[in-house]
Write a protein that holds these residues in place. Structure first.
Motif, PDB file in Angstrom:
ATOM      1  N   THR A  45      -6.496  14.766  -6.688  1.00 33.96           N
ATOM      2  CA  THR A  45      -5.815  13.482  -6.850  1.00 33.96           C
ATOM      3  C   THR A  45      -5.827  12.700  -5.536  1.00 33.96           C
ATOM      4  O   THR A  45      -5.805  13.291  -4.453  1.00 33.96           O
ATOM      5  CB  THR A  45      -4.360  13.663  -7.310  1.00 33.96           C
ATOM      6  OG1 THR A  45      -3.648  14.427  -6.338  1.00 33.96           O
ATOM      7  CG2 THR A  45      -4.298  14.351  -8.660  1.00 33.96           C
ATOM      8  N   VAL A  46      -5.865  11.359  -5.664  1.00 37.43           N
ATOM      9  CA  VAL A  46      -5.774  10.474  -4.503  1.00 37.43           C
ATOM     10  C   VAL A  46      -4.749   9.381  -4.815  1.00 37.43           C
ATOM     11  O   VAL A  46      -4.503   9.050  -5.979  1.00 37.43           O
ATOM     12  CB  VAL A  46      -7.133   9.833  -4.157  1.00 37.43           C
ATOM     13  CG1 VAL A  46      -8.140  10.876  -3.728  1.00 37.43           C
ATOM     14  CG2 VAL A  46      -7.671   9.017  -5.333  1.00 37.43           C
ATOM     15  N   LYS A  47      -4.141   8.823  -3.753  1.00 37.02           N
ATOM     16  CA  LYS A  47      -3.222   7.710  -3.920  1.00 37.02           C
ATOM     17  C   LYS A  47      -4.013   6.399  -3.900  1.00 37.02           C
ATOM     18  O   LYS A  47      -4.775   6.140  -2.977  1.00 37.02           O
ATOM     19  CB  LYS A  47      -2.185   7.708  -2.801  1.00 37.02           C
ATOM     20  CG  LYS A  47      -1.165   8.822  -2.916  1.00 37.02           C
ATOM     21  CD  LYS A  47      -0.107   8.698  -1.832  1.00 37.02           C
ATOM     22  CE  LYS A  47       0.950   9.779  -1.982  1.00 37.02           C
ATOM     23  NZ  LYS A  47       1.995   9.675  -0.923  1.00 37.02           N
ATOM     24  N   LYS A  48      -3.835   5.601  -4.934  1.00 40.40           N
ATOM     25  CA  LYS A  48      -4.567   4.344  -5.050  1.00 40.40           C
ATOM     26  C   LYS A  48      -3.585   3.168  -5.063  1.00 40.40           C
ATOM     27  O   LYS A  48      -2.572   3.199  -5.759  1.00 40.40           O
ATOM     28  CB  LYS A  48      -5.395   4.339  -6.337  1.00 40.40           C
ATOM     29  CG  LYS A  48      -6.274   3.110  -6.494  1.00 40.40           C
ATOM     30  CD  LYS A  48      -7.115   3.199  -7.769  1.00 40.40           C
ATOM     31  CE  LYS A  48      -8.003   1.979  -7.922  1.00 40.40           C
ATOM     32  NZ  LYS A  48      -8.823   2.051  -9.155  1.00 40.40           N
ATOM     33  N   LYS A  49      -3.915   2.111  -4.264  1.00 42.50           N
ATOM     34  CA  LYS A  49      -3.073   0.915  -4.230  1.00 42.50           C
ATOM     35  C   LYS A  49      -3.382   0.022  -5.423  1.00 42.50           C
ATOM     36  O   LYS A  49      -4.527  -0.102  -5.847  1.00 42.50           O
ATOM     37  CB  LYS A  49      -3.332   0.122  -2.940  1.00 42.50           C
ATOM     38  CG  LYS A  49      -2.836   0.781  -1.673  1.00 42.50           C
ATOM     39  CD  LYS A  49      -3.110  -0.127  -0.476  1.00 42.50           C
ATOM     40  CE  LYS A  49      -2.648   0.524   0.815  1.00 42.50           C
ATOM     41  NZ  LYS A  49      -2.931  -0.352   1.996  1.00 42.50           N
ATOM     42  N   PHE A  50      -2.337  -0.595  -5.954  1.00 48.55           N
ATOM     43  CA  PHE A  50      -2.530  -1.639  -6.966  1.00 48.55           C
ATOM     44  C   PHE A  50      -1.419  -2.668  -6.808  1.00 48.55           C
ATOM     45  O   PHE A  50      -0.400  -2.418  -6.144  1.00 48.55           O
ATOM     46  CB  PHE A  50      -2.544  -1.042  -8.380  1.00 48.55           C
ATOM     47  CG  PHE A  50      -1.209  -0.559  -8.873  1.00 48.55           C
ATOM     48  CD1 PHE A  50      -0.430  -1.336  -9.714  1.00 48.55           C
ATOM     49  CD2 PHE A  50      -0.716   0.696  -8.496  1.00 48.55           C
ATOM     50  CE1 PHE A  50       0.786  -0.888 -10.177  1.00 48.55           C
ATOM     51  CE2 PHE A  50       0.497   1.153  -8.947  1.00 48.55           C
ATOM     52  CZ  PHE A  50       1.262   0.357  -9.791  1.00 48.55           C
ATOM     53  N   TYR A  51      -1.633  -3.838  -7.383  1.00 50.03           N
ATOM     54  CA  TYR A  51      -0.684  -4.937  -7.215  1.00 50.03           C
ATOM     55  C   TYR A  51      -0.060  -5.296  -8.554  1.00 50.03           C
ATOM     56  O   TYR A  51      -0.763  -5.471  -9.553  1.00 50.03           O
ATOM     57  CB  TYR A  51      -1.387  -6.151  -6.611  1.00 50.03           C
ATOM     58  CG  TYR A  51      -1.856  -5.914  -5.196  1.00 50.03           C
ATOM     59  CD1 TYR A  51      -1.043  -6.204  -4.112  1.00 50.03           C
ATOM     60  CD2 TYR A  51      -3.125  -5.370  -4.942  1.00 50.03           C
ATOM     61  CE1 TYR A  51      -1.469  -5.979  -2.810  1.00 50.03           C
ATOM     62  CE2 TYR A  51      -3.556  -5.140  -3.641  1.00 50.03           C
ATOM     63  CZ  TYR A  51      -2.715  -5.442  -2.586  1.00 50.03           C
ATOM     64  OH  TYR A  51      -3.143  -5.214  -1.305  1.00 50.03           O
ATOM     65  N   SER A  52       1.255  -5.383  -8.524  1.00 46.89           N
ATOM     66  CA  SER A  52       2.001  -5.695  -9.744  1.00 46.89           C
ATOM     67  C   SER A  52       2.411  -7.165  -9.740  1.00 46.89           C
ATOM     68  O   SER A  52       2.974  -7.668  -8.751  1.00 46.89           O
ATOM     69  CB  SER A  52       3.252  -4.804  -9.809  1.00 46.89           C
ATOM     70  OG  SER A  52       4.085  -5.161 -10.888  1.00 46.89           O
ATOM     71  N   ASN A  53       2.132  -7.876 -10.831  1.00 46.63           N
ATOM     72  CA  ASN A  53       2.481  -9.290 -10.929  1.00 46.63           C
ATOM     73  C   ASN A  53       3.996  -9.484 -10.972  1.00 46.63           C
ATOM     74  O   ASN A  53       4.728  -8.671 -11.548  1.00 46.63           O
ATOM     75  CB  ASN A  53       1.859  -9.916 -12.176  1.00 46.63           C
ATOM     76  CG  ASN A  53       0.364 -10.101 -12.049  1.00 46.63           C
ATOM     77  OD1 ASN A  53      -0.145 -10.298 -10.958  1.00 46.63           O
ATOM     78  ND2 ASN A  53      -0.345 -10.018 -13.162  1.00 46.63           N
TER      79      ASN A  53
END
Length: 348
Positions: free
Chosen positions: A184-192
């Motif tokens: 597993t890896v930590k992935k960035k994402f953006y929440s509206n």
């Protein structure tokens, strides 16, 4: 009154980023030197209008002030009204010096207000992380070992070959094999940015503006009905605010260099009557706005900065008498009498 509008004095003030100020004066009396010309635009768009100016026979000291990011403002002074602001903004670009053999000219472009259209969508999104599963193939070394195993063998019995089994030990050699492994890896994402059911658009507009750094000088909404199912913002913040403003049957535009939201119920009263004795230069012409379907009348007159975006004025030509609300226009000065062209919608 038109005689009181002749021979106005025009001023240009330039302020540098470190606070130095230069003021230029164009006196239109015969024999005076021409220092600058301009075309200053206004409209009811959500992005600041760009305008142009040119400076004539500039000295090196004057050119030191004509730099991008410096603030610039133009004024006009009539005997009838006194000194009034025409337009102001920040210099965006300065073109190379132009020379026609007699006169040198330095053209510039400036913008009336801060442009927020390039602020990215990420400015109002929240950054989050989540664990994401992946697989990879890796080589694994397997050690050799000795194992107990049933061994098959043959013997001759009465001239016949007979098979038998016995327990024995067999050594299995070591080897390398490919194994599929999960990690597993930590992935960035953006929440509206989102708002719950019952929140009003005015609250959402204020929140979006604050999070993105958009400066709105005043807000008036014709409607402000709460969201029935909540609301999720998408796209750039200025576009998101503009969508909400339209949803509320209102308009976002620049007034001078200030971004405003208005319900359009009341316009700015100027008490200006344009007729042939007060500066009207030709009979107003009719057109219609293909987007809004509004009746528009284009008027040409002496430059009266009291008539600006969303201001009410009255036109009295030979055949047209209308009360109009200014939608767009241009203040112009080419070295002679300053003039303006304004498109006005019929006041409701």
């Amino acid at each position: 009154m038109s005689n009181l509008l002749r021979f106005p004095v025009l001023y240009c003030t330039i302020k540098t980023t470190d606070g130095k100020t230069l003021e230029l004066e164009n006196n239109l009396r015969p024999g005076s030197d021409l220092l600058f010309t301009f075309d200053i635009n206004f409209n009811m768009d959500a992005t600041p209008p760009e305008s142009d100016a040119s400076f004539i026979n500039t000295s090196q000291n004057m050119r030191n002030y004509l730099k991008a990011k410096n603030q610039i403002a133009f004024f006009i002074s009539y005997e009838a009204f006194g000194k009034m602001l025409i337009g102001s903004g920040k210099i965006k670009s300065v073109d190379p010096i132009q020379y026609d053999g007699v006169t040198t000219t330095v053209p510039i472009t400036f913008s009336a207000g801060q442009d927020f259209s390039n602020i990215s969508a990420k400015s109002i999104q929240k950054e989050k992380t989540k664990k994401v599963g992946h697989y990879k193939r890796v080589k694994v070394n397997v050690k050799g070992k000795t194992v107990k195993r049933r061994i098959h063998y043959y013997s001759d019995e009465d001239g016949k070959r007979v098979g038998h089994y016995k327990e024995g030990h067999v050594h299995i050699a070591g080897k390398t094999k490919i194994k599929r492994t999960r990690y597993t890896v930590k992935k960035k994402f953006y929440s509206n940015l989102s708002f719950k059911k019952g929140v009003k658009p005015s609250v959402a507009i204020k929140k979006i503006a604050k999070e993105s750094g958009i400066k709105i000088s005043s807000t008036k909404l014709a409607e402000n009905k709460p969201f029935k199912k909540g609301y999720t913002v998408s796209g750039k913040p200025l576009d998101a605010i503009n969508k909400l403003v339209k949803r509320c049957k209102s308009k976002m535009f620049y007034d001078r260099d200030q971004l405003k939201i208005d319900d359009l119920k009341e316009s700015k009263k100027t008490h200006i009557i344009l007729d042939y004795s007060s500066g009207l230069l030709s009979e107003p012409s009719y057109s219609d706005d293909s987007d809004s379907g509004e009746e528009l009348y284009e008027s040409s007159s002496y430059l009266l900065p009291q008539i600006s975006v969303h201001s009410t004025y009255e036109v009295r030509g030979d055949f047209i008498k209308k009360t109009l609300v200014a939608q767009s226009g241009t203040y112009s000065f080419d070295g002679t009498q300053p003039t303006m062209t304004v498109d006005g919608a019929v006041a409701k």
